[in-house]
Design a protein around this motif. Structure first.
Motif, PDB file in Angstrom:
ATOM      1  N   MET A 242       0.848  -1.174   0.000  1.00  0.00           N
ATOM      2  CA  MET A 242       0.000   0.000   0.000  1.00  0.00           C
ATOM      3  C   MET A 242       0.895   1.238   0.000  1.00  0.00           C
ATOM      4  O   MET A 242       1.801   1.371   0.800  1.00  0.00           O
ATOM      5  N   ILE A 243       0.618   2.118  -0.959  1.00  0.00           N
ATOM      6  CA  ILE A 243       1.366   3.364  -1.095  1.00  0.00           C
ATOM      7  C   ILE A 243       0.363   4.493  -1.264  1.00  0.00           C
ATOM      8  O   ILE A 243      -0.633   4.337  -1.961  1.00  0.00           O
ATOM      9  N   GLU A 244       0.642   5.632  -0.633  1.00  0.00           N
ATOM     10  CA  GLU A 244      -0.250   6.779  -0.780  1.00  0.00           C
ATOM     11  C   GLU A 244       0.486   7.914  -1.472  1.00  0.00           C
ATOM     12  O   GLU A 244       1.598   8.277  -1.095  1.00  0.00           O
ATOM     13  N   LYS A 245      -0.167   8.472  -2.515  1.00  0.00           N
ATOM     14  CA  LYS A 245       0.386   9.623  -3.244  1.00  0.00           C
ATOM     15  C   LYS A 245      -0.751  10.566  -3.584  1.00  0.00           C
ATOM     16  O   LYS A 245      -1.739  10.156  -4.195  1.00  0.00           O
ATOM     17  N   LYS A 246      -0.629  11.806  -3.199  1.00  0.00           N
ATOM     18  CA  LYS A 246      -1.574  12.867  -3.568  1.00  0.00           C
ATOM     19  C   LYS A 246      -3.036  12.503  -3.321  1.00  0.00           C
ATOM     20  O   LYS A 246      -3.882  12.679  -4.179  1.00  0.00           O
ATOM     21  N   GLY A 247      -3.325  11.962  -2.155  1.00  0.00           N
ATOM     22  CA  GLY A 247      -4.707  11.645  -1.802  1.00  0.00           C
ATOM     23  C   GLY A 247      -5.250  10.373  -2.410  1.00  0.00           C
ATOM     24  O   GLY A 247      -6.429  10.081  -2.304  1.00  0.00           O
ATOM     25  N   ILE A 248      -4.386   9.600  -3.075  1.00  0.00           N
ATOM     26  CA  ILE A 248      -4.790   8.316  -3.651  1.00  0.00           C
ATOM     27  C   ILE A 248      -3.965   7.218  -2.985  1.00  0.00           C
ATOM     28  O   ILE A 248      -2.747   7.317  -2.894  1.00  0.00           O
ATOM     29  N   ILE A 249      -4.649   6.181  -2.517  1.00  0.00           N
ATOM     30  CA  ILE A 249      -3.964   5.043  -1.906  1.00  0.00           C
ATOM     31  C   ILE A 249      -3.958   3.909  -2.926  1.00  0.00           C
ATOM     32  O   ILE A 249      -5.003   3.526  -3.441  1.00  0.00           O
ATOM     33  N   TYR A 250      -2.757   3.392  -3.225  1.00  0.00           N
ATOM     34  CA  TYR A 250      -2.581   2.338  -4.217  1.00  0.00           C
ATOM     35  C   TYR A 250      -2.379   0.991  -3.525  1.00  0.00           C
ATOM     36  O   TYR A 250      -1.605   0.890  -2.574  1.00  0.00           O
ATOM     37  N   PHE A 251      -3.054  -0.029  -4.050  1.00  0.00           N
ATOM     38  CA  PHE A 251      -2.934  -1.395  -3.529  1.00  0.00           C
ATOM     39  C   PHE A 251      -2.488  -2.295  -4.671  1.00  0.00           C
ATOM     40  O   PHE A 251      -2.906  -2.121  -5.816  1.00  0.00           O
ATOM     41  N   ASP A 252      -1.649  -3.288  -4.368  1.00  0.00           N
ATOM     42  CA  ASP A 252      -1.119  -4.180  -5.399  1.00  0.00           C
ATOM     43  C   ASP A 252      -2.141  -5.218  -5.865  1.00  0.00           C
ATOM     44  O   ASP A 252      -2.038  -5.721  -6.981  1.00  0.00           O
ATOM     45  N   SER A 253      -3.107  -5.556  -5.017  1.00  0.00           N
ATOM     46  CA  SER A 253      -4.051  -6.621  -5.377  1.00  0.00           C
ATOM     47  C   SER A 253      -5.381  -6.435  -4.657  1.00  0.00           C
ATOM     48  O   SER A 253      -5.487  -5.667  -3.695  1.00  0.00           O
ATOM     49  N   ASP A 254      -6.381  -7.167  -5.117  1.00  0.00           N
ATOM     50  CA  ASP A 254      -7.680  -7.177  -4.437  1.00  0.00           C
ATOM     51  C   ASP A 254      -7.525  -7.654  -3.001  1.00  0.00           C
ATOM     52  O   ASP A 254      -8.099  -7.082  -2.081  1.00  0.00           O
ATOM     53  N   ALA A 255      -6.737  -8.712  -2.815  1.00  0.00           N
ATOM     54  CA  ALA A 255      -6.560  -9.272  -1.469  1.00  0.00           C
ATOM     55  C   ALA A 255      -5.952  -8.245  -0.516  1.00  0.00           C
ATOM     56  O   ALA A 255      -6.374  -8.146   0.645  1.00  0.00           O
TER      57      ALA A 255
END
Length: 108
Positions: free
Chosen positions: A1-14
């Motif tokens: 999980m990475i957060e950039k500019k108000g968006i949180i990114y996840f590598d997978s559904d799980a």
């Protein structure tokens, strides 16, 4: 999980499901009756992110969570006063603030 500019990114559904769903379900009762049902909830982190207006991107072009706009996860049931109760239930919750992933976002 990475957060950039108000968006949180996840590598997978799980990974998103593990983050977004509370670690256990609870037993509740239908109002004015003794009929029980299990109830799942979102994690405190997900609720806080929604309140802050954050968006979520699952870095999988075939994300089932994104397509269905819901998370499904099997979690244990927690019953107050009965710590040895051992039952899992499937929780399905509608999610908000999902953004599509197109693969080009990795470079930004």
């Amino acid at each position: 999980m990475i957060e950039k500019k108000g968006i949180i990114y996840f590598d997978s559904d799980a990974e998103f499901e593990d983050w977004a769903v509370a670690p256990y379900a609870t037993i509740k009762f239908i109002e004015n009756s003794n009929i029980p049902y299990t109830s799942g909830d979102f994690s405190n982190e997900y609720k806080a992110a929604i309140e802050e207006g954050k968006r979520f991107v699952i870095k999988d072009e075939d994300s089932v969570v994104y397509k269905r706009e819901c998370v499904c996860k099997r979690v244990p049931v927690k019953i107050k006063g009965c710590p040895t109760y051992n039952r899992d239930v499937l929780i399905q919750l509608r999610v908000d603030n999902l953004e599509p992933y197109f693969g080009i976002l990795d470079n930004k």
